[in-house]
Motif scaffolding. Sequence first.
Motif, PDB file in Angstrom:
ATOM      1  N   LEU A 299       2.748 -14.114   4.829  1.00  0.00           N
ATOM      2  CA  LEU A 299       4.028 -13.398   4.932  1.00  0.00           C
ATOM      3  C   LEU A 299       3.742 -11.903   4.936  1.00  0.00           C
TER       4      LEU A 299
ATOM      5  N   TYR B 248       4.689   6.532  -2.934  1.00  0.00           N
ATOM      6  CA  TYR B 248       6.072   6.645  -2.471  1.00  0.00           C
ATOM      7  C   TYR B 248       7.020   6.756  -3.667  1.00  0.00           C
TER       8      TYR B 248
ATOM      9  N   GLU C 252       2.110   3.516   6.120  1.00  0.00           N
ATOM     10  CA  GLU C 252       0.970   2.889   5.417  1.00  0.00           C
ATOM     11  C   GLU C 252       1.052   1.374   5.481  1.00  0.00           C
ATOM     12  N   GLN C 253       2.278   0.864   5.376  1.00  0.00           N
ATOM     13  CA  GLN C 253       2.441  -0.595   5.458  1.00  0.00           C
ATOM     14  C   GLN C 253       2.135  -1.099   6.868  1.00  0.00           C
TER      15      GLN C 253
ATOM     16  N   PRO D  90       0.855  -1.189   0.000  1.00  0.00           N
ATOM     17  CA  PRO D  90       0.000   0.000   0.000  1.00  0.00           C
ATOM     18  C   PRO D  90       0.892   1.242   0.000  1.00  0.00           C
TER      19      PRO D  90
ATOM     20  N   GLU E  49      -1.534  -1.322   7.184  1.00  0.00           N
ATOM     21  CA  GLU E  49      -2.078  -2.499   6.504  1.00  0.00           C
ATOM     22  C   GLU E  49      -1.756  -3.767   7.292  1.00  0.00           C
TER      23      GLU E  49
ATOM     24  N   ARG F  66       6.125   7.983   5.479  1.00  0.00           N
ATOM     25  CA  ARG F  66       4.690   7.829   5.183  1.00  0.00           C
ATOM     26  C   ARG F  66       4.405   6.453   4.554  1.00  0.00           C
ATOM     27  N   TYR F  67       5.322   6.054   3.688  1.00  0.00           N
ATOM     28  CA  TYR F  67       5.180   4.754   3.004  1.00  0.00           C
ATOM     29  C   TYR F  67       5.249   3.601   4.026  1.00  0.00           C
TER      30      TYR F  67
ATOM     31  N   VAL G  20       5.443  -8.331   4.751  1.00  0.00           N
ATOM     32  CA  VAL G  20       6.726  -7.710   4.392  1.00  0.00           C
ATOM     33  C   VAL G  20       6.636  -6.224   4.707  1.00  0.00           C
TER      34      VAL G  20
ATOM     35  N   ASP H 198       8.621  -2.924   3.908  1.00  0.00           N
ATOM     36  CA  ASP H 198       9.666  -2.375   3.039  1.00  0.00           C
ATOM     37  C   ASP H 198      10.071  -1.002   3.583  1.00  0.00           C
TER      38      ASP H 198
ATOM     39  N   ASN I 217      12.922  -5.372   5.632  1.00  0.00           N
ATOM     40  CA  ASN I 217      14.186  -5.336   4.889  1.00  0.00           C
ATOM     41  C   ASN I 217      15.123  -4.211   5.325  1.00  0.00           C
TER      42      ASN I 217
ATOM     43  N   ALA J 167       9.295   8.490   2.675  1.00  0.00           N
ATOM     44  CA  ALA J 167       9.629   7.107   3.052  1.00  0.00           C
ATOM     45  C   ALA J 167       8.922   6.741   4.360  1.00  0.00           C
TER      46      ALA J 167
END
Lengths: 376, 410
Positions: free
Chosen positions: B146, A137, B170-171, A132, B174, B166-167, B148, B150, B125, B164
């Motif tokens: 799984l 991004y 968001e993950q 998402p 989720e 914010r990204y 992940v 990022d 990661n 970055a």
Amino acid sequence: MDHWRDLIAGTGMEKLAAAAELPYRAWSEQFPGGRPFAYFCSYWPEELTMAFGWEPVRIFPPAKAGTPARLPTYCCSVARGCLEQGERGDLPFRETGFVHTCDTMQCLSQIWRYAVTDVTVSFVPPVTLNAPGALRYCAAELERIGRQLERLSGRAFHPDDLRRAIALNNRVRGLVQRLEELRPHLPAALVARLERTAQVVPRSLYAKALEEILPVLPKRAGEEAENRRGKNRLRRVLISGAVLENEEIPGLLAELGVGVAADDTCTGYRHFAGLVEETGDLFEALAARILQRPPCPCRHQGLAARRDYLLELARSRGAEAVILILRKYCDPHAWDAVSLAQGLRAAGLPVYVLELEGASPGGQEKTRLQAFLECL
Amino acid sequence: MSKTKKSYLPLKTTSHLRRTMNKHYLLARYHRWWGRPLKRPLAWVTSGAPVELLRVFNIFTVYPENYGAVCGTARVAQELCQEAENRGYSQDLCSYARSNLGVVYAPKGAPAGGLPAPDLLVACNNICGTVLKWYEELARHYRVPLFVIDTPFVTEAGEPPEHAVRYVLEQFREMTAGLEKLTGRQFQPGALEKTLALSQEAVGLWREIRNLCRTRPSPLNIPDMFLHLAPIVVMRGTEEAVGYYRRLLSEVQERVRRGQAAVAGEKHRLLWDNIAIWYRLFGFFKMFSERGACFVVDTYAGGWTVEILPGDPLESLARTYTGIFLNQGIDYRAQDIVKLIKEFGVDGFVMHSNRSCKPYSLVQEEIRRRVMAAAGVPGLLIEADMADPRAYAEEQVRTRVQAFLEALPA
């Protein structure tokens, strides 16, 4: 082995294809007036560099393996070879673009600043392409490097420049798609060289030259293609892997009587797959293409994306087997090779994992490959 | 045969460490008996993942990397790695990952009887790209979800850029929704704050323990830090971790009060860079301690001293986990080492060029050059592997270590 050169002899492409094997020091002499911008990975947004007046030039390792003191021996020959070239002063490019692809490229981009040139731009695309917010991004990251390129170039960003650069790259991608359609009738080494050439020479010259030869190539290759009809039809394989800095693998396959049905290396068709929307938010359009590119082992798109993609590619192109080219110390490809080979075999496709130090197979590799191909 | 004088003083808390870690691995081993009735799924988690988020959902966590270190120390990693290699995995891949896959395929003979099968996998990661590929393999094998995370690499030293963060945020959101679905529990921001506070407290204690090594002589040598690192990795965000580090801090403070040295007759104070050589943990460092050289600080154990930034809990987690040192470039890491050299009064540094850890190791030679120039102390680079002993050449290493120590000012 190099008879494919005859097919482009006397055309505008002959000089361009030859430039792809000249030392990088000769680039400015070959293309006077061009402003080169070095880059490494096929995820590098070439259009963005071109929007600021640069010509993107992809850096490949030299034929001879490098041993730079700054990198340990357990590092792939792409990084070692390129760093040694740079340290020696054989890369006369001030600006260099890196993409965060694997751990090794991440490290190389850091070392480069001290060992080669401190004018580097690092692009960090999302690793999980279906995460998402990945699109947002990625677009924001492209805007960030766009600002950096604007400062470096001293030239103000204008959307029309980017739109023109996108259009030119789309034109190249479209032409390469047509070249791929001719692949069954052409020597694989020629297709590989033409695709690699597109990554190092000015794109406008390339597009013009490819446009000129595409209509005549089938005719020029006619006799050879004719010889391949019926029972003489070449057995064909799909090759997949990372960077191929020369055409020795397709050349060797031809020598063994095997053609390349599809080239899924990151210097092959994977580099060109997919177009960029030329309208709307251009940064988002660039990001969208990045997210939709064919699966690369350095990205995460679920557990079966690459297997499914390769299966479909093999079926649509009539490949009878898959050769996974694995460069020594390339972790992402080494990881993928195990489950990918299992998955493809389970689907009925024979797979051979060809591990090499660089991109030049030796006698042992030739024997093994020959044994595998005989078993098909 | 005369009895040689011990050059190294072991910690009393080490026996407590054994009990603590045995309990953890016993709980893991018998999870199938208690996990389901208590509705506590078991997750395999990478060392850089935001475990605090999992704790909120009452998920029991196991760290294959920590288990890899256990296999290395127990000297069974080679056989386990070979199990993975026999199945096609290259010997050049990370030895934690290979030994873990070896345990998955052939757990017989593995410490604690192997690891229990996970209900879910969480890979972040921020430490390397390997964990992603490794966990993809695990997800294919176990057919479990799984997750992940990022965390984009930070290209310019310092804070990760806002887009970055914010990204990553968001993950996290989720993942939170995914964990709600998987566990049937609602996300409670208050519970996250409480877990973060516990995490913060344990990290603070660990930092305090580490900082006590600025004292001359140092109360700890780096093998102590490597051993006692385990609870902060596997139990971060729990009361147990806090209790454990309070006990350890108290013992180390006592040593400082008494002026007790970890290495008798401390002559040289050194810094270590990279993961330990687990199968030679004490043998390797003995080469130094018997010559009066004590490793007073390192960069690896320091990875767990980072304070979680204040602010909205999820956003703080996103910022903190994206900005960890292994997700940063040469400038950040070189500056960090130079700072540690000054703060801990270090005379020289040793870098383990670890074949299994490319992001840590490939930049070390450049960092070595920069640190030597900036701090004016010598640096030695030795090549080995953290868990696979096949990459370790004892005599070659010994010769280099001797030459290095001889070159240090008396």
